[in-house]
Enzyme design. Sequence first.
Site, PDB file in Angstrom:
ATOM      1  NE  ARG A   1      34.546  42.982  38.676  1.00 23.27           N
ATOM      2  CZ  ARG A   1      33.264  43.175  38.992  1.00 23.27           C
ATOM      3  NH1 ARG A   1      32.322  42.990  38.095  1.00 23.27           N
ATOM      4  NH2 ARG A   1      32.928  43.563  40.203  1.00 23.27           N
ATOM      5  N   PRO A   2      39.995  39.427  39.097  1.00 25.67           N
ATOM      6  CG  PRO A   2      42.093  40.020  39.889  1.00 25.67           C
ATOM      7  CD  PRO A   2      40.958  40.526  39.063  1.00 25.67           C
ATOM      8  CB  ILE A   3      38.486  35.202  42.774  1.00 25.10           C
ATOM      9  CG1 ILE A   3      39.120  34.075  41.956  1.00 25.10           C
ATOM     10  CG2 ILE A   3      37.173  35.657  42.163  1.00 25.10           C
ATOM     11  CD1 ILE A   3      38.482  32.745  42.190  1.00 25.10           C
ATOM     12  CG  ASP A   4      44.340  37.780  43.639  1.00 22.49           C
ATOM     13  OD1 ASP A   4      43.355  38.340  43.100  1.00 22.49           O
ATOM     14  OD2 ASP A   4      45.337  38.411  44.018  1.00 22.49           O
ATOM     15  CG  LEU A   5      43.015  40.379  46.921  1.00 24.91           C
ATOM     16  CD1 LEU A   5      42.562  41.825  46.829  1.00 24.91           C
ATOM     17  CD2 LEU A   5      44.272  40.262  47.780  1.00 24.91           C
TER      18      LEU A   5
ATOM     19  CE  LYS B   1      24.479  46.581  41.087  1.00 21.36           C
ATOM     20  NZ  LYS B   1      25.693  45.749  41.075  1.00 21.36           N
ATOM     21  CG  ASN B   2      27.046  47.000  44.319  1.00 23.41           C
ATOM     22  OD1 ASN B   2      26.439  46.124  43.708  1.00 23.41           O
ATOM     23  ND2 ASN B   2      27.855  47.861  43.729  1.00 23.41           N
TER      24      ASN B   2
ATOM     25  NE  ARG C   1      24.087  42.677  36.103  1.00 23.24           N
ATOM     26  CZ  ARG C   1      25.403  42.553  36.232  1.00 23.24           C
ATOM     27  NH1 ARG C   1      26.181  42.720  35.192  1.00 23.24           N
ATOM     28  NH2 ARG C   1      25.930  42.263  37.402  1.00 23.24           N
TER      29      ARG C   1
ATOM     30  CG  ASP D   1      30.535  50.957  40.797  1.00 29.39           C
ATOM     31  OD1 ASP D   1      31.295  50.443  39.946  1.00 29.39           O
ATOM     32  OD2 ASP D   1      30.149  50.341  41.804  1.00 29.39           O
TER      33      ASP D   1
ATOM     34  NE  ARG E   1      34.391  40.211  41.065  1.00 31.99           N
ATOM     35  CZ  ARG E   1      35.471  39.500  40.861  1.00 31.99           C
ATOM     36  NH1 ARG E   1      35.569  38.728  39.826  1.00 31.99           N
ATOM     37  NH2 ARG E   1      36.477  39.560  41.710  1.00 31.99           N
TER      38      ARG E   1
ATOM     39  CB  CYS F   1      33.903  41.048  34.248  1.00 30.30           C
ATOM     40  SG  CYS F   1      32.833  42.401  34.619  1.00 30.30           S
TER      41      CYS F   1
ATOM     42  CB  ILE G   1      38.873  50.637  40.618  1.00 33.17           C
ATOM     43  CG1 ILE G   1      38.850  51.815  41.596  1.00 33.17           C
ATOM     44  CG2 ILE G   1      38.412  49.345  41.302  1.00 33.17           C
ATOM     45  CD1 ILE G   1      39.559  51.617  42.889  1.00 33.17           C
TER      46      ILE G   1
HETATM   47  C1  EPZ Z   1      32.447  45.731  43.954  1.00 27.40           C
HETATM   48  O1  EPZ Z   1      32.997  44.726  43.108  1.00 27.40           O
HETATM   49  C2  EPZ Z   1      31.159  46.184  43.310  1.00 27.40           C
HETATM   50  N1  EPZ Z   1      30.252  45.064  43.181  1.00 27.40           N
HETATM   51  C3  EPZ Z   1      31.444  46.815  41.956  1.00 27.40           C
HETATM   52  O2  EPZ Z   1      30.210  47.332  41.474  1.00 27.40           O
HETATM   53  C4  EPZ Z   1      32.433  47.967  42.114  1.00 27.40           C
HETATM   54  O3  EPZ Z   1      32.789  48.471  40.857  1.00 27.40           O
HETATM   55  C5  EPZ Z   1      33.694  47.467  42.850  1.00 27.40           C
HETATM   56  O4  EPZ Z   1      33.332  46.825  44.103  1.00 27.40           O
HETATM   57  C6  EPZ Z   1      34.693  48.570  43.169  1.00 27.40           C
HETATM   58  O5  EPZ Z   1      34.084  49.526  43.978  1.00 27.40           O
HETATM   59  C7  EPZ Z   1      29.489  44.700  44.199  1.00 27.40           C
HETATM   60  O6  EPZ Z   1      29.567  45.231  45.290  1.00 27.40           O
HETATM   61  C8  EPZ Z   1      28.487  43.640  43.961  1.00 27.40           C
HETATM   62  P1  EPZ Z   1      36.771  44.857  44.131  1.00 27.40           P
HETATM   63  P2  EPZ Z   1      34.222  43.839  43.616  1.00 27.40           P
HETATM   64  O7  EPZ Z   1      37.126  43.473  44.523  1.00 27.40           O
HETATM   65  O8  EPZ Z   1      34.175  43.692  45.073  1.00 27.40           O
HETATM   66  C9  EPZ Z   1      41.007  43.913  42.305  1.00 27.40           C
HETATM   67  C10 EPZ Z   1      28.604  47.922  39.815  1.00 27.40           C
HETATM   68  O9  EPZ Z   1      28.543  48.528  38.724  1.00 27.40           O
HETATM   69  N2  EPZ Z   1      40.866  42.579  42.900  1.00 27.40           N
HETATM   70  O10 EPZ Z   1      36.634  45.861  45.215  1.00 27.40           O
HETATM   71  O11 EPZ Z   1      34.262  42.627  42.793  1.00 27.40           O
HETATM   72  C11 EPZ Z   1      39.991  44.178  41.206  1.00 27.40           C
HETATM   73  O12 EPZ Z   1      40.412  43.643  39.984  1.00 27.40           O
HETATM   74  C12 EPZ Z   1      29.853  47.181  40.143  1.00 27.40           C
HETATM   75  O13 EPZ Z   1      27.688  47.886  40.641  1.00 27.40           O
HETATM   76  C13 EPZ Z   1      41.977  41.750  42.914  1.00 27.40           C
HETATM   77  O14 EPZ Z   1      43.074  42.100  42.446  1.00 27.40           O
HETATM   78  O15 EPZ Z   1      35.439  44.783  43.267  1.00 27.40           O
HETATM   79  C14 EPZ Z   1      39.910  45.679  41.208  1.00 27.40           C
HETATM   80  O16 EPZ Z   1      40.994  46.206  40.514  1.00 27.40           O
HETATM   81  C15 EPZ Z   1      30.603  46.531  39.082  1.00 27.40           C
HETATM   82  N3  EPZ Z   1      41.842  40.501  43.468  1.00 27.40           N
HETATM   83  C16 EPZ Z   1      40.078  46.015  42.689  1.00 27.40           C
HETATM   84  O17 EPZ Z   1      40.671  44.863  43.281  1.00 27.40           O
HETATM   85  C17 EPZ Z   1      40.669  40.068  44.014  1.00 27.40           C
HETATM   86  O18 EPZ Z   1      40.605  38.942  44.508  1.00 27.40           O
HETATM   87  C18 EPZ Z   1      38.799  46.335  43.408  1.00 27.40           C
HETATM   88  O19 EPZ Z   1      37.798  45.381  43.067  1.00 27.40           O
HETATM   89  C19 EPZ Z   1      39.553  40.933  44.006  1.00 27.40           C
HETATM   90  C20 EPZ Z   1      39.688  42.188  43.432  1.00 27.40           C
END
Ligand code: EPZ
Length: 422
Positions: A121-125, A22-23, A401, A309, A92, A116, A331
């Site tokens: 789950r911020p988007i700043d990065l 999926k991912n 999902r 996960d 997301r 969520c 995480i």
């Molecule tokens: C991906 O989410 C996966 N989703 C998630 O899968 C998975 O849990 C996660 O990576 C971690 O491995 C998909 O691939 C569709 P991240 P993503 O950005 O990319 C912080 C599932 O069950 N962060 O790698 O959104 C964040 O809060 C799921 O299939 C920021 O601080 O996760 C977290 O602590 C749910 N700022 C860490 O980084 C940002 O802008 C890693 O999250 C983005 C993230």
Amino acid sequence: MDKIVIQGARRLKGEVEISGAKNATLPIMAAALLTDEVSRIEGVPRLRDVQTMIRLLRVLGAKVDFSNGALEIKPSRTLKTVAPYHLVSTMRASFCVLGPLLARLGRADISLPGGCVIGARPIDLHLKGLASLGASITIEHGFVKARANRGLKGEDIYLGGKFGSSVLATANVLMAATLAKGVTYIENAACEPELVDLADFLVKMGAKIQGQGSHLIEIRGVQKLHGAKHRVITDRIEAGTFMVAGAMQKSNDITIRNCNPEHNHALLDKLQEAGIRVRRTKSTVRISRHGKLEPVDVTTLPYPGFPTDLQAQLMALASVTPGISVITEKIYPDRFMHVSELNRMGANIFLEGSSAIVHGKSRLSGAPVMASDLRASAALVLAGLAAEDKTEVHRVYHLDRGYENIEEKLLKLGADIKRERE
Ligand code: EPZ
């Protein structure tokens, strides 16, 4: 709404085939928007999240056909650039259309993904990375509005956050950089196999990328990408969930086919430490359990560390492993909704900050429980399989999902499981 009803404590034996990831699929679907030519993506799982992404691509103006596990995506020349709230808020990964739209059309208005259940789950990065490529970004009325009227420009970007690298932020910046002028370096890039798969698809589209799978990715921008054909990798989280299923009860013996054991190294290592017998080939893993298990301590980390996960599923296993296991979530420090539900089934887990202290028992007892998110749902199904008597997992739409035909697959392994309408 459906529920899953399980009569537990049945021995699992036999083979199970893993579906496409999926991912990996979701960002690759977004990447198909980087051209107006047709792309064909094979090995795609039939999941609710894939259907949501199909709806979003159609809203944006792409023709999408999904049959026999293959997606054909033909984006129109003039795509729409607004991704609406009702779609982005439910998933997301749909935020991933931001990078491709911005790179191809110079603008994108994407609804904020919103809260969520697994925590903040911020988007700043995502925004930092795209701003470094020259986009001007504002947030208005719940939408991220990104503009790059004169195109994007390659840059050296450090993409690390409070919790390390980010999978989807790396994906967004990687996709945008393929059409930027000049060279982009993403430092502290995520290394997850799904990102490597995305990069491989982009390379097939004509992108010039090096270093995928490491913390430093180099992207040399090109003027145009073309359609491509690609088969997605198999789902390491689904595979890992079945590996844990195999470990849950004495005398289980299951073979997981169509997986890449390399992608589950951290989990397999922990299972072996616990006393599970693991036999692997290049594309199969056989899990068998004979004697008693030992408790294990686990900390979730970005790949190749133990995946968040699979944290909930491992907790289900720790609940039926006598002794004390400590599971620390690095995480998503709040990703523990499954704890109270596992405790309803007789587990003895308490939380101490971002760690769960699990006092394992030899048996759980079936109970009605509520699924709160995708992986928590999987953990409750695993607990139900090993528990005495009947477990009912409510709100299983979460499971749909991310797990393709999970009941059929478990039935084939000998589980007593069925889906009923509430
Ligand atoms: C991906 O989410 C996966 N989703 C998630 O899968 C998975 O849990 C996660 O990576 C971690 O491995 C998909 O691939 C569709 P991240 P993503 O950005 O990319 C912080 C599932 O069950 N962060 O790698 O959104 C964040 O809060 C799921 O299939 C920021 O601080 O996760 C977290 O602590 C749910 N700022 C860490 O980084 C940002 O802008 C890693 O999250 C983005 C993230």
